[in-house]
Design an enzyme around this catalytic site. Sequence first.
Site, PDB file in Angstrom:
ATOM      1  N   CYS A 102     -40.328   1.566  22.978  1.00 37.56           N
ATOM      2  CA  CYS A 102     -39.140   1.751  23.808  1.00 37.56           C
ATOM      3  C   CYS A 102     -38.903   0.455  24.580  1.00 37.56           C
ATOM      4  O   CYS A 102     -39.721   0.048  25.398  1.00 37.56           O
ATOM      5  CB  CYS A 102     -39.381   2.939  24.748  1.00 37.56           C
ATOM      6  SG  CYS A 102     -38.009   3.254  25.860  1.00 37.56           S
ATOM      7  N   CYS A 105     -39.014   8.974  30.255  1.00 36.11           N
ATOM      8  CA  CYS A 105     -37.585   8.656  30.320  1.00 36.11           C
ATOM      9  C   CYS A 105     -37.135   8.582  31.775  1.00 36.11           C
ATOM     10  O   CYS A 105     -37.396   9.495  32.554  1.00 36.11           O
ATOM     11  CB  CYS A 105     -36.760   9.742  29.649  1.00 36.11           C
ATOM     12  SG  CYS A 105     -37.181  10.040  27.955  1.00 36.11           S
ATOM     13  N   CYS A 123     -31.994   8.425  37.613  1.00 39.08           N
ATOM     14  CA  CYS A 123     -32.774   7.424  36.873  1.00 39.08           C
ATOM     15  C   CYS A 123     -33.317   6.341  37.791  1.00 39.08           C
ATOM     16  O   CYS A 123     -32.588   5.801  38.629  1.00 39.08           O
ATOM     17  CB  CYS A 123     -31.898   6.791  35.790  1.00 39.08           C
ATOM     18  SG  CYS A 123     -32.771   5.568  34.791  1.00 39.08           S
ATOM     19  N   CYS A 161     -30.669  -2.342  36.422  1.00 33.98           N
ATOM     20  CA  CYS A 161     -29.540  -1.717  35.725  1.00 33.98           C
ATOM     21  C   CYS A 161     -28.387  -1.584  36.704  1.00 33.98           C
ATOM     22  O   CYS A 161     -28.582  -1.320  37.879  1.00 33.98           O
ATOM     23  CB  CYS A 161     -29.970  -0.334  35.210  1.00 33.98           C
ATOM     24  SG  CYS A 161     -28.705   0.476  34.202  1.00 33.98           S
ATOM     25  N   CYS A 216     -27.240   5.719  37.573  1.00 30.47           N
ATOM     26  CA  CYS A 216     -27.236   7.162  37.326  1.00 30.47           C
ATOM     27  C   CYS A 216     -28.111   7.822  38.406  1.00 30.47           C
ATOM     28  O   CYS A 216     -29.164   7.299  38.761  1.00 30.47           O
ATOM     29  CB  CYS A 216     -27.778   7.468  35.933  1.00 30.47           C
ATOM     30  SG  CYS A 216     -26.747   6.768  34.625  1.00 30.47           S
ATOM     31  N   GLU A 221     -40.338  -3.433  31.675  1.00 28.06           N
ATOM     32  CA  GLU A 221     -41.368  -2.611  31.061  1.00 28.06           C
ATOM     33  C   GLU A 221     -41.014  -2.245  29.624  1.00 28.06           C
ATOM     34  O   GLU A 221     -39.843  -2.093  29.275  1.00 28.06           O
ATOM     35  CB  GLU A 221     -41.550  -1.322  31.860  1.00 28.06           C
ATOM     36  CG  GLU A 221     -42.294  -1.541  33.143  1.00 28.06           C
ATOM     37  CD  GLU A 221     -41.954  -0.503  34.171  1.00 28.06           C
ATOM     38  OE1 GLU A 221     -42.869   0.183  34.627  1.00 28.06           O
ATOM     39  OE2 GLU A 221     -40.770  -0.351  34.518  1.00 28.06           O
TER      40      GLU A 221
HETATM   41  N1  SAH Z   1     -28.794   2.864  29.743  1.00 33.99           N
HETATM   42  C1  SAH Z   1     -29.041   3.495  28.472  1.00 33.99           C
HETATM   43  C2  SAH Z   1     -30.430   3.248  27.992  1.00 33.99           C
HETATM   44  C3  SAH Z   1     -31.518   3.930  28.802  1.00 33.99           C
HETATM   45  S1  SAH Z   1     -32.025   5.277  27.896  1.00 33.99           S
HETATM   46  C4  SAH Z   1     -28.706   4.977  28.578  1.00 33.99           C
HETATM   47  O1  SAH Z   1     -28.384   5.424  29.681  1.00 33.99           O
HETATM   48  O2  SAH Z   1     -28.678   5.668  27.573  1.00 33.99           O
HETATM   49  C5  SAH Z   1     -32.939   6.202  28.968  1.00 33.99           C
HETATM   50  C6  SAH Z   1     -32.704   7.680  28.752  1.00 33.99           C
HETATM   51  O3  SAH Z   1     -33.455   8.403  29.728  1.00 33.99           O
HETATM   52  C7  SAH Z   1     -31.250   8.048  28.986  1.00 33.99           C
HETATM   53  O4  SAH Z   1     -30.820   9.071  28.171  1.00 33.99           O
HETATM   54  C8  SAH Z   1     -31.323   8.480  30.422  1.00 33.99           C
HETATM   55  O5  SAH Z   1     -30.228   9.217  30.789  1.00 33.99           O
HETATM   56  C9  SAH Z   1     -32.620   9.259  30.429  1.00 33.99           C
HETATM   57  N2  SAH Z   1     -33.128   9.462  31.786  1.00 33.99           N
HETATM   58  C10 SAH Z   1     -32.866   8.730  32.885  1.00 33.99           C
HETATM   59  N3  SAH Z   1     -33.501   9.227  33.957  1.00 33.99           N
HETATM   60  C11 SAH Z   1     -34.184  10.299  33.526  1.00 33.99           C
HETATM   61  C12 SAH Z   1     -35.051  11.228  34.168  1.00 33.99           C
HETATM   62  N4  SAH Z   1     -35.337  11.140  35.463  1.00 33.99           N
HETATM   63  N5  SAH Z   1     -35.595  12.210  33.406  1.00 33.99           N
HETATM   64  C13 SAH Z   1     -35.344  12.281  32.090  1.00 33.99           C
HETATM   65  N6  SAH Z   1     -34.545  11.431  31.432  1.00 33.99           N
HETATM   66  C14 SAH Z   1     -33.959  10.450  32.139  1.00 33.99           C
END
Ligand code: SAH
Length: 338
Positions: free
Chosen positions: A103, A331, A117, A110, A114, A90
Site C-alpha cells: 500500500c 486504512c 482519516c 493530504c 476527510c 508510510e
Molecule cells: N485519497 C485516496 C487514497 C487513500 S485510500 C482515497 O481517498 O481514496 C485510503 C482508504 O482508506 C480510502 O478509501 C479512505 O476513505 C479509507 N479510510 C480513511 N480513513 C479511514 C478510517 N478511519 N477507517 C477506515 N478506512 C478509512
Amino acid sequence: MNDIRDLTREELATELAAMGEPAFRAGQVFAWLYARGARSFDDFTDLPKGLRLKLAGRFGLRPLEAEGVLRARDGTEKVLFRLRDGWGIETVVIPAGERRTLCLSTQAGCKFACAFCASGGHGFKRDLVPSEIVGQVLHVRASGPGDLTNLVFMGMGEPLDNYDNFVRAIRILNDPEGMGIAARRMTISTSGFVPGILRLAELGLQVNLSISLHAADDGIRSRLMPINRRYPLAELLAAVRRYLSLGGRKITFEYVLIAGVNDRLSDADGLARLGRRFRAKINLIPYSPVEGFDFRRPSPERTRAFLRRLEEKGASATLRRSKGGDIRAACGQLAGRF
Ligand code: SAH
C-alpha cells in the site's frame, strides 16, 4: 537534480540520445535500476565507466531512507520513510496467503481533509516525485521475502491530485524492462477527484479504480468529505460513467462504515442502487479508530446486517478486514509518523 528514477524509459532514452548514447542504453539502465535493484551508478558494471560518470553527473540516485519498521500481530508491516526534506511517509506491506500487497503513499500529508482519516490531520506537505513512489516498492522488494503481487495506491495522499508524478510512477513500475508489474495488479483509490478521473479515463491504463464513496447521498458525503462540495455525487458519477465508457476496468466503491453516520439500512439501499447501476464491487471497511476523532465502527451484527442488505438488493459486496490496526497501519491511520 532529478533522480534518475523520476524518468520513464522513453524520457531516459531521450536524455541518453542527447548525451550521444545508443537507444538500447535506456533498457540496460532500466534493467539495472529496477530488475536488479542497483543502488548506485557504480553498480552498472557492464556499462562503460565514462557513461556511468556522465549519468552520475547528470542525475541523482538516492534510495529512500527507512527510519523504522513496525510489525503487527497479523504480519502487516509499516515502513516509515524519512524524505530528504524531512517529511515522513508510510508504506504498508500486507501479506495474505500467497499474496503480498503493498500500500503506497503518493503525497506527504493530504489536502482533502476527510473527517475520518488521519492522513489529512496535519495538512498537506508536498507531492511525491516518481522516484519516491517507485522507491517505496524498490525498498520493500529488496528487504522482504517473496514477490510483491499487488500494488494499491491507498496510502497517504490523493494519487490523482499528483497526477503527472503518479502516472509516471505507474509507467515505470509497469515497464517490462523494469519491474514489469502488470497494470491489472495495481489499484488506484481516489476520494473522487473528478479532473483526475477524467484524465485517467482518457489514458486507458488497465489499472483498477476504487472510488472512496462512503455515502450514497450528498448530505452525508459532504459532511464526511469536503471534496464532495467541489465535486458532488452527480459529477463524480458522471466521471465514473465516462471512465467505464472509455474502456476502464470494473470499478470498486469503498465504503467506510461509521456507527450512526452512514450505517442505516436505508444507506445500504442507496449504496446498493449505485453499486448495481455501475456494476461496481462494493468494499465495506469498518471504520478504523483514529486518535482525536470520536467516530466508532458499528457492531459486528450491524455490519453484517448492512452487508446482507446490500446482497439482498442485488449488489456485489465484500467486507474488508482491515489489517495492522495495532501498529496504526490500517486504512485511514497513516499520518507520516510512528
Ligand atoms: N485519497 C485516496 C487514497 C487513500 S485510500 C482515497 O481517498 O481514496 C485510503 C482508504 O482508506 C480510502 O478509501 C479512505 O476513505 C479509507 N479510510 C480513511 N480513513 C479511514 C478510517 N478511519 N477507517 C477506515 N478506512 C478509512
